[in-house]
Design an enzyme around this catalytic site. Sequence first.
Site, PDB file in Angstrom:
ATOM      1  N   LYS A 113       0.884  -1.236   0.024  1.00 36.91           N
ATOM      2  CA  LYS A 113       0.000  -0.057   0.188  1.00 36.91           C
ATOM      3  C   LYS A 113       1.124   1.205  -0.166  1.00 36.91           C
ATOM      4  CE  LYS A 113      -4.133  -1.757   0.586  1.00 36.91           C
ATOM      5  NZ  LYS A 113      -5.442  -1.902   1.111  1.00 36.91           N
ATOM      6  N   LYS A 195      -3.393 -10.652  -6.821  1.00 36.94           N
ATOM      7  CA  LYS A 195      -4.588 -10.774  -6.292  1.00 36.94           C
ATOM      8  C   LYS A 195      -5.851  -9.928  -6.664  1.00 36.94           C
ATOM      9  CE  LYS A 195      -5.867  -8.453  -1.896  1.00 36.94           C
ATOM     10  NZ  LYS A 195      -6.267  -8.263  -0.702  1.00 36.94           N
ATOM     11  N   LYS A 198      -9.878  -4.828  -4.916  1.00 39.24           N
ATOM     12  CA  LYS A 198     -11.177  -3.806  -4.985  1.00 39.24           C
ATOM     13  C   LYS A 198     -10.415  -2.664  -5.706  1.00 39.24           C
ATOM     14  CE  LYS A 198     -13.210  -4.300  -0.469  1.00 39.24           C
ATOM     15  NZ  LYS A 198     -12.301  -3.874   0.616  1.00 39.24           N
TER      16      LYS A 198
END
Length: 329
Positions: A113, A195, A198
């Site tokens: 992130k 992966k 969202k």
Amino acid sequence: MGKKIILSGIQSTGKLTLGNYLGAINNWVHMQEEYDCYYMIANLHTLTVRNDPEELRNNTLKILATYIAAGLDPEKNTLFIQSQVKEHAELGWILDCYTYMGELSRMTQFKDKAAKHADNINAGLFTYPALMAADILLYQADLVPVGEDQRQHLEITRDLAERFNKLYGKTFVVPEAYVRKESARIMGLQDPESKMSKSATNPNDVIFIEDEPEVIMKKFKKAVTDSENRIKFDPEKKPGVSNLMQIYSAITDKNMQEIEAEFEGKGYGDFKVAVANSVIDNLKPVQEKYKEILQNKDYLKEIYTKGAESARKLASKTLEDVKNKIGIL
Ligand code: ATP
Ligand code: LTN
């Protein structure tokens, strides 16, 4: 002996994906009879990235509506919003003071992130696991059903629980991660090496739970495979096809051998349509119920208000014990 306790949650960033559904929510549905379940919407964790306030409010309700639409019965489970049980923020701070910079620096989610949001590497993003540990430990959870990506956060939660118990005597249950093999890590349809998420930038990479049937079919038809045209489970050499098999397996409960046998002699075209149809059929009742529930804001409010009340009972007991033990008046 009472039932074992389960706690899990999802952040309220953006629209939920097939990864969230198969990796998390769908597994929770199967656990509601056997366990005492607490499922929350982690809206405080969502603040670690920038959000539009109105969107954050809406997303929080949308996730609650998805929980219910997917089959989590609000009478059997405690469904609540993290921010409404203030004990989370309070224990989160306390646990910050028992978590080492070194262990937080090793978290892959933080590294990922931080790379993605280089302009906003805030302190909350770094201490995220301490708040997640608070979420879990407040409820004395035995099991935490999550996808593979959360395993590292569960490890740090266990370490914190053990550290605290050692210092002050038995305070927390040391929880275990519950990761279901078939759906542990659903990958992107365009990039099966990473992966399904969202926050993906390519919309064709992700199936959203609210996608219309035609959109789902189109995305599966475009899914990246390989040139062999043979349905065989081999995540190393055939990541695209293996991911589709994993999705099909999670939905139909068939194992890889059964799927290989079913599509023996058939090509990727047929297989993709079969996978898409299994997803479309499975999501259809969820989508219908979701639309209906989302209209009824009063009903949602009633559920989350009741949920917070019920969650607070357990959470406040644990927090009280912690504060007594460490000397906080
Ligand atoms: P973001 O893209 O914002 O990082 P996310 O899609 O990873 O979000 P989270 O809120 O972080 O969603 O995860 C909610 C739950 O869904 C967690 O239990 C996580 O392990 C699970 N999950 C998320 N993506 C997948 C996936 N692709 N496969 C399996 N499980 C997943
Ligand atoms: N970090 C989790 C969301 C989350 C969570 C939790 C999951 C926040 N608190 C407690 C399980 C238990 C994620 O999925 N990114």
